[in-house]
Design a protein around this motif. Structure first.
Motif, short mmCIF file in Angstrom:
data_model
loop_
_atom_site.label_atom_id
_atom_site.label_comp_id
_atom_site.label_asym_id
_atom_site.label_seq_id
_atom_site.Cartn_x
_atom_site.Cartn_y
_atom_site.Cartn_z
N ASP A 1 -5.22 -6.76 2.62
CA ASP A 1 -6.31 -6.66 1.66
C ASP A 1 -6.36 -5.25 1.09
O ASP A 1 -5.62 -4.36 1.51
CB ASP A 1 -7.65 -7.00 2.32
CG ASP A 1 -7.94 -6.12 3.53
OD1 ASP A 1 -8.21 -4.92 3.34
OD2 ASP A 1 -7.87 -6.63 4.67
N THR A 2 -7.27 -5.05 0.11
CA THR A 2 -7.36 -3.76 -0.59
C THR A 2 -8.36 -2.81 0.06
O THR A 2 -8.72 -1.79 -0.54
CB THR A 2 -7.76 -3.96 -2.05
OG1 THR A 2 -9.03 -4.62 -2.11
CG2 THR A 2 -6.73 -4.79 -2.78
N GLY A 3 -8.77 -3.11 1.29
CA GLY A 3 -9.70 -2.23 1.97
C GLY A 3 -9.13 -1.59 3.21
O GLY A 3 -9.83 -0.84 3.90
N SER A 4 -7.86 -1.86 3.50
CA SER A 4 -7.25 -1.32 4.72
C SER A 4 -5.96 -0.58 4.39
O SER A 4 -5.47 -0.62 3.27
CB SER A 4 -6.97 -2.45 5.72
OG SER A 4 -6.13 -3.44 5.13
N CYS A 5 -5.43 0.13 5.39
CA CYS A 5 -4.22 0.92 5.25
C CYS A 5 -3.28 0.59 6.41
O CYS A 5 -3.72 0.17 7.47
CB CYS A 5 -4.53 2.42 5.26
SG CYS A 5 -5.75 2.92 4.05
N ASP B 1 -12.01 5.45 -8.33
CA ASP B 1 -11.76 4.30 -7.46
C ASP B 1 -12.06 3.05 -8.29
O ASP B 1 -13.21 2.78 -8.64
CB ASP B 1 -12.66 4.37 -6.22
CG ASP B 1 -12.37 3.26 -5.22
OD1 ASP B 1 -11.68 2.29 -5.59
OD2 ASP B 1 -12.85 3.35 -4.08
N TRP C 1 -3.04 -0.14 -3.94
CA TRP C 1 -2.86 -1.45 -3.32
C TRP C 1 -2.39 -2.38 -4.43
O TRP C 1 -3.08 -2.53 -5.45
CB TRP C 1 -4.17 -1.98 -2.74
CG TRP C 1 -4.74 -1.23 -1.58
CD1 TRP C 1 -4.68 -1.60 -0.27
CD2 TRP C 1 -5.51 -0.03 -1.61
NE1 TRP C 1 -5.35 -0.70 0.51
CE2 TRP C 1 -5.88 0.28 -0.28
CE3 TRP C 1 -5.92 0.84 -2.63
CZ2 TRP C 1 -6.63 1.40 0.04
CZ3 TRP C 1 -6.67 1.97 -2.32
CH2 TRP C 1 -7.01 2.23 -0.98
N TYR D 1 0.85 -1.20 0.00
CA TYR D 1 0.00 0.00 0.00
C TYR D 1 0.88 1.24 0.00
O TYR D 1 1.87 1.32 0.72
CB TYR D 1 -0.89 0.03 1.24
CG TYR D 1 -1.66 1.34 1.39
CD1 TYR D 1 -2.87 1.55 0.74
CD2 TYR D 1 -1.15 2.36 2.19
CE1 TYR D 1 -3.55 2.75 0.88
CE2 TYR D 1 -1.83 3.57 2.34
CZ TYR D 1 -3.03 3.76 1.68
OH TYR D 1 -3.70 4.94 1.81
N ARG E 1 -5.85 -2.31 -6.44
CA ARG E 1 -6.84 -1.23 -6.43
C ARG E 1 -6.13 0.11 -6.53
O ARG E 1 -5.02 0.29 -6.02
CB ARG E 1 -7.65 -1.29 -5.13
CG ARG E 1 -8.71 -0.21 -4.96
CD ARG E 1 -9.33 -0.30 -3.57
NE ARG E 1 -10.26 0.79 -3.30
CZ ARG E 1 -10.66 1.13 -2.08
NH1 ARG E 1 -10.22 0.46 -1.02
NH2 ARG E 1 -11.49 2.13 -1.91
#
Length: 260
Positions: A255-259, A106, A65, A36, A73
């Protein structure tokens, strides 16, 4: 545009000392399959209207990501511009929608959609962690100039996202030995982090390129390009900012939803 406090050390002494310290650092544990990164940017765009130049800086934020195959992403936000002058704002025209609203993209990224250094620098990757070998690799993918080599180093950090401490140390050692580079000094970036600048200016060009590096870790926090000589087709007085980029966050995640 960042301003720098000069240093009392030579480039070789300063960079070599940081390289030795960075070589002793440990890399963080593996955090997941995705790298990321979060970058901010500011780039000058010029329109010529009625024979007159009108310039504006366009701010952006980009989050990526990326897994090992390149899939992942991309989230990119483009913000309304900051104009060089009130006259330039008027010349762009009030009807231009880009002047008023942030634009957000996005979307997923498929494997192989974007080229990586492995594709562009075919036959060069993987990069050596030995300074002498790495120097030869970087010279082979740049034009041999100090500015070209700084550009190649920037591409390494932006492409890899997470750069191992031993490779960072080797990069610093290479930069310590390149003629034509100067230490701009120390300053704080736009996020308030301490950085030092290492700069180069191509012969015959009025643009100075500077990498912004963390003196404690050798990480690249950003870069800037500054106009240092009057350009006929720009309504920008030197020294004036042409572009600025800053890497604010980077790391490995699951995953592609977190930082990080």
């Amino acid at each position: 545009m960042l301003a720098f406090e000069p240093l009392d050390f030579s480039r070789v002494e300063f960079m070599t000392g940081i390289s030795e310290s960075v070589a002793q650092l440990n890399d963080p544990p593996f955090g997941g399959p995705y790298i990321y990164t979060r970058d901010i940017g500011l780039n000058l765009t010029t329109r010529v209207i009625g024979g007159m130049a009108a310039s504006a800086w366009f701010p952006t934020t980009t989050e990526r990501w990326r897994s090992s195959d390149g899939s992942g992403r991309l989230v990119r936000t483009e913000y309304p511009p900051e104009f060089v002058s009130t006259g330039a704002a008027g010349m762009w025209g009030e009807a231009d929608a880009v002047l008023h609203d942030a634009q957000v993209t996005d979307r997923p990224v498929r494997a192989g959609q974007y080229s990586t250094l492995k594709d562009v620098w075919e036959g060069v990757m993987p990069l050596s962690h030995n300074p002498e070998s790495l120097s030869r690799q970087l010279m082979s993918v740049s034009d041999g100039s100090a500015q070209g080599l700084l550009g190649a180093v920037k591409e390494i950090y932006y492409d890899l996202g997470v750069v191992e401490a031993s490779l960072r140390a080797a990069i610093l050692r290479v930069l310590a030995g390149v003629e034509g580079l100067t230490i701009a000094g120390t300053t704080s970036d736009k996020s308030g982090r301490e950085v030092f600048g290492i700069s180069a200016q191509a012969d015959g060009q009025g643009v100075q390129f500077t990498l912004l590096l963390d003196p404690a870790t050798g990480e690249m926090n950003g870069h800037q390009e500054v106009l240092v000589k009057r350009a006929e087709k720009l309504d920008l007085e030197p020294p004036g900012l042409l572009s600025y980029g800053e890497r604010q966050v980077w790391g490995r995640i699951g995953d592609t939803g977190s930082c990080p």
